[in-house]
Design an enzyme around this catalytic site. Structure first.
Site, mmCIF file in Angstrom:
data_model
loop_
_atom_site.group_PDB
_atom_site.id
_atom_site.type_symbol
_atom_site.label_atom_id
_atom_site.label_comp_id
_atom_site.label_asym_id
_atom_site.label_seq_id
_atom_site.Cartn_x
_atom_site.Cartn_y
_atom_site.Cartn_z
ATOM 1 N N ARG A 90 0.852 -1.195 0.000
ATOM 2 C CA ARG A 90 0.000 0.000 0.000
ATOM 3 C C ARG A 90 0.888 1.244 0.000
ATOM 4 O O ARG A 90 1.972 1.220 0.565
ATOM 5 C CB ARG A 90 -0.863 -0.020 1.267
ATOM 6 C CG ARG A 90 -1.808 1.121 1.431
ATOM 7 C CD ARG A 90 -2.695 0.938 2.666
ATOM 8 N NE ARG A 90 -3.605 -0.183 2.461
ATOM 9 C CZ ARG A 90 -3.852 -1.126 3.360
ATOM 10 N NH1 ARG A 90 -3.270 -1.108 4.538
ATOM 11 N NH2 ARG A 90 -4.692 -2.106 3.091
ATOM 12 N N ASN A 117 -0.186 0.001 12.875
ATOM 13 C CA ASN A 117 0.341 -1.063 12.020
ATOM 14 C C ASN A 117 1.541 -1.697 12.695
ATOM 15 O O ASN A 117 2.478 -0.984 13.075
ATOM 16 C CB ASN A 117 0.810 -0.481 10.678
ATOM 17 C CG ASN A 117 -0.312 0.127 9.894
ATOM 18 O OD1 ASN A 117 -1.236 -0.553 9.494
ATOM 19 N ND2 ASN A 117 -0.239 1.434 9.667
ATOM 20 N N ASP A 167 4.958 -4.392 6.349
ATOM 21 C CA ASP A 167 3.727 -4.562 7.120
ATOM 22 C C ASP A 167 3.610 -6.037 7.513
ATOM 23 O O ASP A 167 3.595 -6.906 6.646
ATOM 24 C CB ASP A 167 2.540 -4.134 6.252
ATOM 25 C CG ASP A 167 1.223 -4.233 6.988
ATOM 26 O OD1 ASP A 167 0.809 -5.375 7.305
ATOM 27 O OD2 ASP A 167 0.591 -3.198 7.233
ATOM 28 N N ASP A 207 1.044 -7.527 9.028
ATOM 29 C CA ASP A 207 -0.347 -7.968 9.118
ATOM 30 C C ASP A 207 -1.104 -7.514 10.361
ATOM 31 O O ASP A 207 -2.194 -6.967 10.231
ATOM 32 C CB ASP A 207 -0.464 -9.510 9.006
ATOM 33 C CG ASP A 207 0.401 -10.085 7.901
ATOM 34 O OD1 ASP A 207 0.310 -9.597 6.759
ATOM 35 O OD2 ASP A 207 1.186 -11.007 8.178
ATOM 36 N N ASP A 258 -2.674 -5.533 13.340
ATOM 37 C CA ASP A 258 -2.987 -4.127 13.561
ATOM 38 C C ASP A 258 -3.700 -4.007 14.905
ATOM 39 O O ASP A 258 -4.411 -4.922 15.310
ATOM 40 C CB ASP A 258 -3.919 -3.595 12.466
ATOM 41 C CG ASP A 258 -3.316 -3.738 11.079
ATOM 42 O OD1 ASP A 258 -2.290 -3.096 10.823
ATOM 43 O OD2 ASP A 258 -3.871 -4.500 10.264
ATOM 44 N N ASP A 306 -6.583 -8.841 12.360
ATOM 45 C CA ASP A 306 -5.835 -9.597 11.339
ATOM 46 C C ASP A 306 -4.922 -10.691 11.892
ATOM 47 O O ASP A 306 -3.889 -11.003 11.292
ATOM 48 C CB ASP A 306 -5.051 -8.641 10.424
ATOM 49 C CG ASP A 306 -5.968 -7.628 9.746
ATOM 50 O OD1 ASP A 306 -7.128 -7.980 9.466
ATOM 51 O OD2 ASP A 306 -5.530 -6.499 9.511
ATOM 52 N N GLU A 321 -4.748 -13.415 9.230
ATOM 53 C CA GLU A 321 -3.863 -13.016 8.128
ATOM 54 C C GLU A 321 -2.391 -13.193 8.541
ATOM 55 O O GLU A 321 -1.568 -13.691 7.769
ATOM 56 C CB GLU A 321 -4.132 -11.555 7.760
ATOM 57 C CG GLU A 321 -3.341 -11.049 6.576
ATOM 58 C CD GLU A 321 -3.596 -9.581 6.261
ATOM 59 O OE1 GLU A 321 -2.910 -9.070 5.368
ATOM 60 O OE2 GLU A 321 -4.464 -8.946 6.899
#
Length: 175
Positions: free
Chosen positions: A21, A85, A101, A103, A105, A118, A121
């Site tokens: 992102r 994050n 990142d 994953d 958060d 997450d 994830e």
């Protein structure tokens, strides 16, 4: 070199170095050996799949050097929401701040209650991308650190922190 009032790009990647992102324009409010504080409002965000969207509210972003998390404090009508994050310490080159990142958060609500997002994830990606044990430990420690900072009202969670930097953003924006 970035200085207060200049703009940088913020990019996040995944552990396998794939693009995750990017936030097009974040104004630097403060930069030192220990922290970079930035702000943005109505900024274009580009996702890995090419989809683009714009943020809907002003945000104060805090990146501590060597820290395995960063905070985005979103200023909304009903209070300040934080999105933390969990990610690698950032690097900064050619007006681009980047980090990996990982994953997880931590979403914090105006009443300072929070939820860790997450986890699934993180579990999937840790196996898929073979996160090393030291990275797994750092990520878990960072999630705990965010909660500790929240409880201690440190950094971006300190009362008045977001408001003070938002005022600075408005002043710099109008210059």
């Amino acid at each position: 070199m970035a200085s207060p009032g200049t703009y940088i790009r913020v990019e996040s990647y995944k552990h396998d170095k794939s693009f995750h992102r990017a936030w097009d324009k974040t104004m630097v409010l403060h930069i030192s050996d220990s922290v970079l504080i930035g702000a943005n409002d109505n900024v274009r965000v580009t996702e890995a799949d090419g989809r683009e969207w714009r943020t809907r509210e002003p945000a104060i972003c805090t990146f501590g050097r060597g820290q395995w998390f960063n905070t985005i404090a979103m200023i909304r009508d009903d209070g300040i929401y934080y999105y933390c994050n969990i990610g690698s310490p950032f690097s900064f080159r050619h007006d681009v701040l980047s980090y990996i990142d990982y994953d997880l958060d931590v979403k914090v609500y105006p009443d300072m209650s929070y939820v860790i997002l997450d986890k699934e994830e993180f579990s999937v990606h840790s196996k898929l991308m073979h996160y090393p044990p030291d990275v797994m430990a750092q990520v878990n420690r960072a999630a705990e650190e965010v909660v500790g900072w929240l409880q201690e009202k440190r950094g971006a969670f300190h009362p008045g922190f977001v408001e003070r930097w938002y005022e600075r953003f408005l002043i710099l924006q109008n210059k």
